[in-house]
Scaffold this motif. Structure first.
Motif, short mmCIF file in Angstrom:
data_model
loop_
_atom_site.label_atom_id
_atom_site.label_comp_id
_atom_site.label_asym_id
_atom_site.label_seq_id
_atom_site.Cartn_x
_atom_site.Cartn_y
_atom_site.Cartn_z
N ILE A 263 0.83 -1.20 0.00
CA ILE A 263 0.00 0.00 0.00
C ILE A 263 0.87 1.26 0.00
N ASP A 264 2.01 1.20 0.67
CA ASP A 264 2.95 2.33 0.60
C ASP A 264 3.35 2.60 -0.84
N TYR A 265 3.62 1.53 -1.58
CA TYR A 265 4.00 1.68 -2.99
C TYR A 265 2.83 2.24 -3.81
N THR A 266 1.62 1.74 -3.54
CA THR A 266 0.48 2.24 -4.31
C THR A 266 0.19 3.71 -3.99
N GLU A 271 0.07 9.36 -5.71
CA GLU A 271 0.58 10.73 -5.66
C GLU A 271 1.03 11.22 -7.04
N HIS A 272 1.25 10.27 -7.95
CA HIS A 272 1.61 10.62 -9.33
C HIS A 272 0.45 10.38 -10.28
N SER A 273 -0.77 10.42 -9.73
CA SER A 273 -2.01 10.38 -10.52
C SER A 273 -2.30 9.04 -11.18
N SER A 274 -1.76 7.96 -10.64
CA SER A 274 -2.08 6.64 -11.17
C SER A 274 -3.47 6.23 -10.71
N ILE A 275 -4.33 5.85 -11.65
CA ILE A 275 -5.69 5.42 -11.32
C ILE A 275 -5.65 4.18 -10.44
N VAL A 281 -5.29 2.81 -2.68
CA VAL A 281 -5.22 3.58 -1.43
C VAL A 281 -6.63 3.83 -0.88
N THR A 282 -7.56 4.13 -1.77
CA THR A 282 -8.95 4.31 -1.35
C THR A 282 -9.48 3.05 -0.68
N GLU A 283 -9.23 1.89 -1.32
CA GLU A 283 -9.67 0.62 -0.75
C GLU A 283 -8.98 0.35 0.59
N ALA A 284 -7.69 0.70 0.66
CA ALA A 284 -6.94 0.45 1.90
C ALA A 284 -7.58 1.16 3.08
N VAL A 296 -13.12 8.89 5.97
CA VAL A 296 -12.91 10.25 5.48
C VAL A 296 -11.73 10.28 4.51
N LYS A 297 -10.64 9.62 4.89
CA LYS A 297 -9.47 9.58 4.01
C LYS A 297 -9.77 8.78 2.74
N ALA A 298 -10.57 7.73 2.90
CA ALA A 298 -10.95 6.94 1.73
C ALA A 298 -11.71 7.81 0.74
N TYR A 299 -12.64 8.60 1.26
CA TYR A 299 -13.41 9.50 0.40
C TYR A 299 -12.50 10.57 -0.22
N ALA A 300 -11.57 11.09 0.58
CA ALA A 300 -10.68 12.16 0.10
C ALA A 300 -9.83 11.69 -1.08
N TRP A 301 -9.41 10.43 -1.05
CA TRP A 301 -8.57 9.93 -2.15
C TRP A 301 -9.35 9.76 -3.45
N THR A 302 -10.67 9.76 -3.37
CA THR A 302 -11.47 9.63 -4.60
C THR A 302 -11.68 10.97 -5.29
N LEU A 303 -11.39 12.06 -4.60
CA LEU A 303 -11.65 13.40 -5.15
C LEU A 303 -10.59 13.80 -6.17
#
Length: 303
Positions: A263-266, A271-275, A281-284, A296-303
């Protein structure tokens, strides 16, 4: 009687002269053939294969990076259409690196040895074949002290290409480690459409080589994390990219530490806009896998 003896001797001498002339003729053309074939390189007829991986004699700060070697090769030689020499000076430089065990140049030299045989002598005027190049520029293939270089014997057998690539991968040269990582996974079925579960041993080997590549500059996070997370060794279930693995389907043999590392790698990918990175990270955060559960963080990563 004396005349008969003299005539007999003359006939014998004439026969010997003819035999010697024929022998000289064949020796001469054998020499020409061999010269055309070897260009003064290692004798292909008396090869004792050397499996040693030698260090390069070129100073480390002058060695080619893999992209530099690839670019130099394609600038020097056309292996796509005409199979001709594009730039003799660049080809001299390229061969000097390959013959002095610059590991990043050596696989492209194998490519050159393969493709130059496709050259058609009836091609457009002004084009130079590799054979012509070697006859004209062979004397320029010298080291920094002016000593003539010799083509390493490993280039005399095409099978050595695979041997060297495997050895270079084990020595952690990133390009070769990256290529080696693909040999073990993903695992495909008979129809080659859907991925099948790989063995843990296959994934272990694949992860090892992708890690080598990553450590030395290849940004192969997506391929590495796929092997770490999923038994198929791929983020998708199929070749058509229609079915994607969910993070909840992660490998059951995965340790919490390895899950967190993946997950650290993902997250670096995200952070480099990889879908794919953003999804993982959202799933994590959503499922609490490799991260503390945080909606909240899961939702934030989807924005």
């Amino acid at each position: 009687m004396n005349n008969k003896v003299k005539q007999s001797k003359l006939k014998i001498l004439l026969a010997i002269s003819i035999i010697m002339a024929i022998g000289s003729y064949f020796l001469y053309f054998h020499h020409l053939f061999k010269q055309d074939r070897d260009f003064g390189f290692v004798d292909t007829e008396n090869i004792t294969m050397d499996y040693t991986i030698y260090p390069s004699t070129i100073p480390e700060n002058q060695l080619l990076r893999i992209k530099e070697a690839e670019k130099l090769y394609h600038q020097a030689f056309d292996d796509q259409i005409f199979y001709t020499v594009r730039d003799p000076d660049k080809l001299v430089k390229f061969i000097k690196h390959a013959w002095q065990w610059d590991k990043n140049a050596m696989p492209y030299y194998y490519d050159l040895l393969h493709w130059h045989d496709f050259y058609d002598e009836n091609k457009e005027e002004g084009m130079m074949s590799f054979t012509e190049f070697m006859k004209k520029y062979r004397h320029q293939l010298v080291d920094n002290t002016g000593k003539p270089l010799v083509e390493p014997v490993v280039f005399k057998k095409p099978d050595m290409n695979i041997y060297l690539r495997n050895k270079f991968a084990d020595l952690k040269y990133p390009k070769f480690a990256y290529e080696k990582g693909w040999e073990f996974s993903p695992c495909t079925g008979n129809n080659n459409e859907e991925y099948l579960p790989c063995t843990d041993e296959q994934l272990k080997e694949s992860i090892k080589y992708f890690t080598y590549a990553l450590e030395d500059g290849y940004h192969c996070y997506e391929h590495l994390t796929a092997r770490m997370l999923f038994q198929e060794g791929y983020h998708y279930k199929d070749n058509d990219f229609k079915k994607i693995n969910k993070l909840t389907e992660y490998r059951k043999s995965l340790t919490p530490e390895d899950l967190k590392q993946a997950i650290d790698y993902t997250e670096i990918m995200a952070e480099h806009s990889s879908i794919i990175g953003i999804l993982r990270v959202t799933e994590a955060y959503l499922y609490g896998l490799g991260r503390e559960q945080d909606l909240v963080k899961a939702y934030a990563w989807t924005l």
